[in-house]
Motif scaffolding. Structure first.
Motif: not given
Length: 191
Positions: A59, A129-131, A127
């Motif tokens: 995340d 976000r998943q990488e 925010t």
């Protein structure tokens, strides 16, 4: 001639002949060939590199400009025009007052639009976000042992499950006896 003398003589000749044959066989048996050994020249562990790709995700907190609630900046333009018009109305008198009011409203509108743009550009939202990305794990896999040995001036090689013990190997019927009762993992080859 007496029968017992003939039989006795014949038996003694046969006995001596049998004794001679037995002695010959014993002497040949004691002269069994000496064991033959091959010299072990080199033993190397045989391995191969195995690469296994896998995906790793994490995340990540990302900051980005907040979306504008007024993309045309109407609020800033209107507020600036009102303030500029009020200030322009305070200047001069008569028709000059009207021109100053209009000029103040136009200038205030432009200034209000610019101020709203600067305020909105500084507003950010964060925010998570998943990488994901791929990483490769590497490991060595053991295949056995590559062995080189020499017999009668010729060099041979073999791959074995276990490393041979010592610096020579017993040969039997032209084949190395790496482990009595076990066969080598690979076949011997001439080098």
């Amino acid at each position: 001639m007496n029968k017992s003398i003939v039989i006795g003589s014949t038996l003694s000749v046969l006995g001596l002949g049998g004794l001679a044959v037995g002695a010959y066989q014993v002497s040949n048996y004691s002269q069994a060939p000496e064991p033959v050994y091959a010299d072990i020249l080199q033993v190397d562990a045989a391995t191969r590199t195995v690469e296994t790709p896998r995906q790793v995700c994490e995340d990540v907190v990302v900051s980005q400009q907040a979306p504008s609630r007024d993309p045309n900046r109407i609020i800033g333009t209107a507020a600036g025009a009102i303030v500029g018009g009020l200030l322009g109305n305070q200047v001069g008198g008569g028709s000059g007052k009207k021109i100053a009011t209009v000029a103040g409203a136009v200038g205030g509108g432009l200034a209000g639009r610019e101020v709203q743009g600067r305020i909105e550009s500084g507003q950010t939202s964060t925010t998570t976000r998943q990488e994901c990305h791929t990483v490769t794990d590497t490991r060595q896999e053991h295949l056995g042992y590559d062995v080189e040995y020499r017999l009668d001036g010729q060099v041979f090689s073999a791959r074995l499950d276990e490393a041979p013990q010592g610096d020579r190997v017993l040969m039997q019927d032209g084949k190395p006896q790496w482990h009595v009762g076990q066969s080598s993992a690979g076949s011997d080859s001439q080098g």
